[in-house]
Design a protein around this motif. Structure first.
Motif, PDB file in Angstrom:
ATOM      1  N   ARG A  80       0.812  -1.217   0.000  1.00  0.00           N
ATOM      2  CA  ARG A  80       0.000   0.000   0.000  1.00  0.00           C
ATOM      3  C   ARG A  80       0.844   1.266   0.000  1.00  0.00           C
ATOM      4  NH1 ARG A  80      -5.262  -0.238   0.946  1.00  0.00           N
ATOM      5  NH2 ARG A  80      -5.251   1.868   1.838  1.00  0.00           N
ATOM      6  N   ASN A  81       2.060   1.185   0.483  1.00  0.00           N
ATOM      7  CA  ASN A  81       2.871   2.393   0.621  1.00  0.00           C
ATOM      8  C   ASN A  81       4.081   2.416  -0.305  1.00  0.00           C
ATOM      9  OD1 ASN A  81       1.239   2.060   3.199  1.00  0.00           O
ATOM     10  ND2 ASN A  81       2.051   4.117   3.455  1.00  0.00           N
ATOM     11  N   ILE A  82       4.157   1.452  -1.202  1.00  0.00           N
ATOM     12  CA  ILE A  82       5.134   1.479  -2.299  1.00  0.00           C
ATOM     13  C   ILE A  82       4.320   1.370  -3.578  1.00  0.00           C
ATOM     14  CG2 ILE A  82       7.150   0.405  -3.363  1.00  0.00           C
ATOM     15  CD1 ILE A  82       7.770  -0.875  -0.652  1.00  0.00           C
ATOM     16  N   ARG A  83       4.250   2.466  -4.304  1.00  0.00           N
ATOM     17  CA  ARG A  83       3.371   2.533  -5.467  1.00  0.00           C
ATOM     18  C   ARG A  83       4.169   2.752  -6.753  1.00  0.00           C
ATOM     19  NH1 ARG A  83      -1.805   0.790  -4.298  1.00  0.00           N
ATOM     20  NH2 ARG A  83      -2.604   1.753  -2.397  1.00  0.00           N
ATOM     21  N   LEU A  84       3.702   2.125  -7.822  1.00  0.00           N
ATOM     22  CA  LEU A  84       4.261   2.357  -9.148  1.00  0.00           C
ATOM     23  C   LEU A  84       3.210   3.070  -9.992  1.00  0.00           C
ATOM     24  CD1 LEU A  84       6.116   0.091  -8.018  1.00  0.00           C
ATOM     25  CD2 LEU A  84       6.217  -0.862 -10.324  1.00  0.00           C
ATOM     26  N   LYS A  85       3.659   3.985 -10.826  1.00  0.00           N
ATOM     27  CA  LYS A  85       2.770   4.639 -11.789  1.00  0.00           C
ATOM     28  C   LYS A  85       3.462   4.617 -13.139  1.00  0.00           C
ATOM     29  CE  LYS A  85       0.042   7.943 -10.556  1.00  0.00           C
ATOM     30  NZ  LYS A  85      -1.269   7.284 -10.850  1.00  0.00           N
ATOM     31  N   ILE A  86       2.816   3.970 -14.115  1.00  0.00           N
ATOM     32  CA  ILE A  86       3.405   3.771 -15.439  1.00  0.00           C
ATOM     33  C   ILE A  86       2.605   4.562 -16.464  1.00  0.00           C
ATOM     34  CG2 ILE A  86       4.093   2.078 -17.173  1.00  0.00           C
ATOM     35  CD1 ILE A  86       3.972  -0.046 -14.924  1.00  0.00           C
ATOM     36  N   PHE A  87       3.266   5.494 -17.140  1.00  0.00           N
ATOM     37  CA  PHE A  87       2.647   6.267 -18.212  1.00  0.00           C
ATOM     38  C   PHE A  87       2.933   5.552 -19.533  1.00  0.00           C
ATOM     39  CE2 PHE A  87       3.504   9.276 -14.802  1.00  0.00           C
ATOM     40  CZ  PHE A  87       2.293   9.935 -14.686  1.00  0.00           C
ATOM     41  N   VAL A  88       1.873   5.215 -20.276  1.00  0.00           N
ATOM     42  CA  VAL A  88       2.047   4.344 -21.432  1.00  0.00           C
ATOM     43  C   VAL A  88       1.132   4.759 -22.576  1.00  0.00           C
ATOM     44  CG1 VAL A  88       0.366   2.699 -20.495  1.00  0.00           C
ATOM     45  CG2 VAL A  88       2.071   1.905 -22.140  1.00  0.00           C
ATOM     46  N   ARG A  89       1.593   4.517 -23.790  1.00  0.00           N
ATOM     47  CA  ARG A  89       0.801   4.843 -24.977  1.00  0.00           C
ATOM     48  C   ARG A  89      -0.192   3.731 -25.278  1.00  0.00           C
ATOM     49  NH1 ARG A  89       5.620   6.898 -28.705  1.00  0.00           N
ATOM     50  NH2 ARG A  89       5.311   4.833 -29.572  1.00  0.00           N
ATOM     51  N   PRO A  90      -1.300   4.037 -25.972  1.00  0.00           N
ATOM     52  CA  PRO A  90      -2.326   3.028 -26.247  1.00  0.00           C
ATOM     53  C   PRO A  90      -1.821   1.831 -27.033  1.00  0.00           C
ATOM     54  CG  PRO A  90      -3.184   5.225 -26.676  1.00  0.00           C
ATOM     55  CD  PRO A  90      -1.719   5.376 -26.428  1.00  0.00           C
ATOM     56  N   ASP A  91      -0.931   2.058 -28.020  1.00  0.00           N
ATOM     57  CA  ASP A  91      -0.492   0.941 -28.851  1.00  0.00           C
ATOM     58  C   ASP A  91       0.236  -0.122 -28.047  1.00  0.00           C
ATOM     59  OD1 ASP A  91       1.423   3.033 -28.597  1.00  0.00           O
ATOM     60  OD2 ASP A  91       2.640   2.142 -30.160  1.00  0.00           O
ATOM     61  N   MET A  92       0.873   0.282 -26.947  1.00  0.00           N
ATOM     62  CA  MET A  92       1.572  -0.694 -26.121  1.00  0.00           C
ATOM     63  C   MET A  92       0.577  -1.542 -25.329  1.00  0.00           C
ATOM     64  SD  MET A  92       4.968   0.019 -23.851  1.00  0.00           S
ATOM     65  CE  MET A  92       5.907   0.390 -25.330  1.00  0.00           C
ATOM     66  N   LEU A  93      -0.486  -0.925 -24.853  1.00  0.00           N
ATOM     67  CA  LEU A  93      -1.493  -1.677 -24.105  1.00  0.00           C
ATOM     68  C   LEU A  93      -2.352  -2.537 -25.025  1.00  0.00           C
ATOM     69  CD1 LEU A  93      -2.717   0.889 -21.422  1.00  0.00           C
ATOM     70  CD2 LEU A  93      -1.084  -0.979 -21.162  1.00  0.00           C
ATOM     71  N   GLU A  94      -2.324  -2.258 -26.317  1.00  0.00           N
ATOM     72  CA  GLU A  94      -3.085  -3.050 -27.272  1.00  0.00           C
ATOM     73  C   GLU A  94      -2.266  -4.193 -27.857  1.00  0.00           C
ATOM     74  OE1 GLU A  94      -4.278   0.005 -29.919  1.00  0.00           O
ATOM     75  OE2 GLU A  94      -5.807   0.806 -28.564  1.00  0.00           O
ATOM     76  N   ASP A  95      -1.010  -4.296 -27.433  1.00  0.00           N
ATOM     77  CA  ASP A  95      -0.133  -5.369 -27.903  1.00  0.00           C
ATOM     78  C   ASP A  95      -0.360  -6.612 -27.038  1.00  0.00           C
ATOM     79  OD1 ASP A  95       2.262  -7.074 -28.133  1.00  0.00           O
ATOM     80  OD2 ASP A  95       3.041  -5.455 -29.375  1.00  0.00           O
ATOM     81  N   ARG A  96      -0.872  -7.657 -27.635  1.00  0.00           N
ATOM     82  CA  ARG A  96      -1.214  -8.862 -26.870  1.00  0.00           C
ATOM     83  C   ARG A  96       0.001  -9.506 -26.218  1.00  0.00           C
ATOM     84  NH1 ARG A  96      -5.589 -11.994 -30.810  1.00  0.00           N
ATOM     85  NH2 ARG A  96      -7.205 -10.363 -30.736  1.00  0.00           N
ATOM     86  N   ASP A  97       1.156  -9.441 -26.890  1.00  0.00           N
ATOM     87  CA  ASP A  97       2.354 -10.054 -26.326  1.00  0.00           C
ATOM     88  C   ASP A  97       2.808  -9.357 -25.052  1.00  0.00           C
ATOM     89  OD1 ASP A  97       2.474 -11.935 -28.319  1.00  0.00           O
ATOM     90  OD2 ASP A  97       3.828 -10.773 -29.596  1.00  0.00           O
ATOM     91  N   ILE A  98       2.628  -8.057 -24.975  1.00  0.00           N
ATOM     92  CA  ILE A  98       3.043  -7.316 -23.790  1.00  0.00           C
ATOM     93  C   ILE A  98       2.165  -7.669 -22.600  1.00  0.00           C
ATOM     94  CG2 ILE A  98       3.123  -4.985 -22.785  1.00  0.00           C
ATOM     95  CD1 ILE A  98       4.190  -3.984 -25.435  1.00  0.00           C
ATOM     96  N   LEU A  99       0.902  -7.923 -22.849  1.00  0.00           N
ATOM     97  CA  LEU A  99      -0.022  -8.227 -21.756  1.00  0.00           C
ATOM     98  C   LEU A  99      -0.254  -9.723 -21.586  1.00  0.00           C
ATOM     99  CD1 LEU A  99      -2.618  -5.380 -22.350  1.00  0.00           C
ATOM    100  CD2 LEU A  99      -0.800  -5.481 -20.643  1.00  0.00           C
ATOM    101  N   ALA A 100       0.642 -10.530 -22.166  1.00  0.00           N
ATOM    102  CA  ALA A 100       0.493 -11.980 -22.099  1.00  0.00           C
ATOM    103  C   ALA A 100       1.074 -12.528 -20.801  1.00  0.00           C
ATOM    104  CB  ALA A 100       1.151 -12.632 -23.309  1.00  0.00           C
TER     105      ALA A 100
END
Length: 492
Positions: free
Chosen positions: A211-231
């Motif tokens: 809860r007290n160690i947080r990550l925030k990732i700024f990312v472009r849509p094409d990366m989130l639409e890549d199936r291999d990245i989210l596999a």
């Protein structure tokens, strides 16, 4: 119609106050008072939300830098409390577009580490360094290889240190927020980027338990639409908390008015005119470093339209029938919209800033005129196309045969025929295989011409219409030199 704003002071304020560069440095390039948080962006800034999606120019790199700036955080906390940015947050930058070897390894260093270690170990070592884990973690080492190796060889010890650090932060009521941006710069090609990005998202999923160690990732849509990245397992749980940096029409004008109200010189004149003509009162932020946009001027589009038309005039042509060509308030964002129906605030500000540098028509009493706005859109298109070429060099190869030969909307077959005549797809494949095109080549090149068209659609460069025809938004069409009946003339 209200009296127009003073011409020269307003024109100068537009030139001086609107942002004119792509945020690439680790510190913000504009002072805090020129910051505006659209209502829909509050969730994106909330430390509890790890994934922030946005097109290029939507503000990802700006927030990556601004959240790490104390003056910007103080202003946001004061003027936009819904963003939940308060004094208990300790931010740092875990990866970004500007070199910072002490904070994170550079692209070449990461490539070497990835040859020796699983990418997961790389990201865990970076996080461990940012939250300042104590010994035996080699915190004082300046060698990333040593840090990554220690984490790989001592997984249980690392887990224990992370747990204890989270407990310590909880007792102190502090949150360590580690910011990641520019993931497309992790490597030169998708094959190398994918495993690194995938591992970062996996680690972000793991760290949801702290809860007290947080990550925030700024990312472009094409990366989130890549199936291999989210596999990876449970990726949907991570994306369930995704927020987007989407800008609505009212947000663009609110940003412009926020900048004008704090311009130096010109801000006093703008604020006073808003008060005398529109009854709007400006107040200082709690920290007294900036003027805060009046609430009605943030969301009331009818009011915004009146204010903007006192700057740009009432119509996109002269005369009583000028409104048939459109109203500046709606015309400007409509002609900067991409195929995903999104407008980059950077393009919007660039168009207005460049419009303010144009000569005003004779007998025109407003700071801007419709011809200047059209010229601003043309220049904004040129900037947008230059940006897309930087990110995806292959696009120049597929658009070049279409220049001055296509009028949109057009049939899909019109584009494919021109590509066949020029052997575009074959040469694109050969360039990728030879290593000549290494930076983010089209993801669906294996599907041929239709796959490349699909990639162009994903990037917002084209739109498929219901009658199997293709449209290209003006923000790309103008600089790509494609025609459109009745539209703004393309650049030649």
């Amino acid at each position: 119609m209200k009296n127009p704003f003073p011409r020269e002071e307003t024109r100068q304020a537009l030139q001086d106050a609107l942002p004119d560069t792509d945020q690439a440095d680790s510190t913000p390039q504009q002072a805090a008072q020129f910051t505006y948080v659209p209502p829909g962006h509050a969730l994106a800034l909330d430390p509890a939300n790890p994934i922030v999606e946005g097109i290029r120019g939507a503000g990802k790199s700006f927030w990556w830098a601004a959240l790490n700036s104390e003056s910007h955080r103080l202003f946001v906390a004061s003027a936009f409390p819904k963003a939940k940015i308060d004094n208990n947050i300790i931010p740092s930058q875990g990866f970004g577009g500007s070199p910072s070897p002490a904070m994170y390894p550079g692209k070449d260093t990461i490539a070497g580490l990835a040859n020796e270690f699983d990418a997961r170990h790389i990201w865990r070592a970076i996080i461990a360094a940012h939250i300042q884990l104590p010994a035996p973690f080699p915190q004082q080492s300046i060698n990333w290889q040593e840090r990554v190796r220690w984490g790989k060889e001592h997984p249980e010890e690392l887990d224990n240190l992370l747990y204890k650090k989270n407990e310590e932060l909880t007792q102190q009521n502090k949150v360590r927020l580690i910011l990641f941006d520019a993931l497309d710069r992790l490597a030169d090609d998708w094959a190398a980027i994918r495993p690194l990005a995938r591992s970062l998202f996996q680690v972000a999923l793991d760290f949801r338990g702290y809860r007290n160690i947080r990550l925030k990732i700024f990312v472009r849509p094409d990366m989130l639409e890549d199936r291999d990245i989210l596999a990876f397992p449970d990726s949907s749980k991570l994306l369930a908390g995704k927020t987007e940096l989407v800008w609505h029409r009212a947000d663009f004008y609110a940003l412009v008015f926020q900048c004008l109200g704090n311009a130096e010189p010109g801000g006093d004149t703008f604020r006073n005119h808003c008060h005398s003509e529109f009854g709007l009162s400006w107040n200082r932020a709690a920290d007294n470093i900036a003027w805060v946009l009046p609430g009605d001027l943030r969301t009331d589009e009818s009011l915004q339209k009146e204010v903007f038309h006192a700057i740009a005039g009432p119509a996109m042509a002269k005369g009583t029938s000028g409104h048939k060509r459109g109203y500046p308030y709606t015309w400007l964002p409509n002609h900067l919209m991409d195929g995903r129906n999104q407008v980059s605030p950077r393009s919007f500000c660039a168009a207005l800033r460049l419009a303010s540098r144009q000569d005003v028509l004779k007998d025109w009493k407003y700071p801007l005129d419709y011809k200047a706005i059209q010229a601003g859109v043309k220049e904004a298109s040129r900037i947008r196309v230059n940006e897309i070429h930087e990110d995806y060099p292959w696009i120049a190869k597929v658009i070049s045969p279409l220049r001055n030969k296509i009028t949109v909307p057009c049939a899909v077959s019109d584009i494919i025929t021109l590509w066949k005549d020029e052997r575009v797809i074959d040469e694109l494949r050969s360039g990728i295989e030879a290593g000549d095109i290494v930076k983010l080549p089209p993801q669906h090149i294996d599907e041929g011409a239709k796959g490349v068209l699909r990639d162009l659609e994903t990037l917002g460069i084209i739109q498929f219409l219901s009658n199997n025809r293709i449209q290209m938004p003006d923000v790309y069409r103008i600089a790509f030199s494609l025609g459109r009946k009745g539209g703004v003339k393309p650049l030649r």
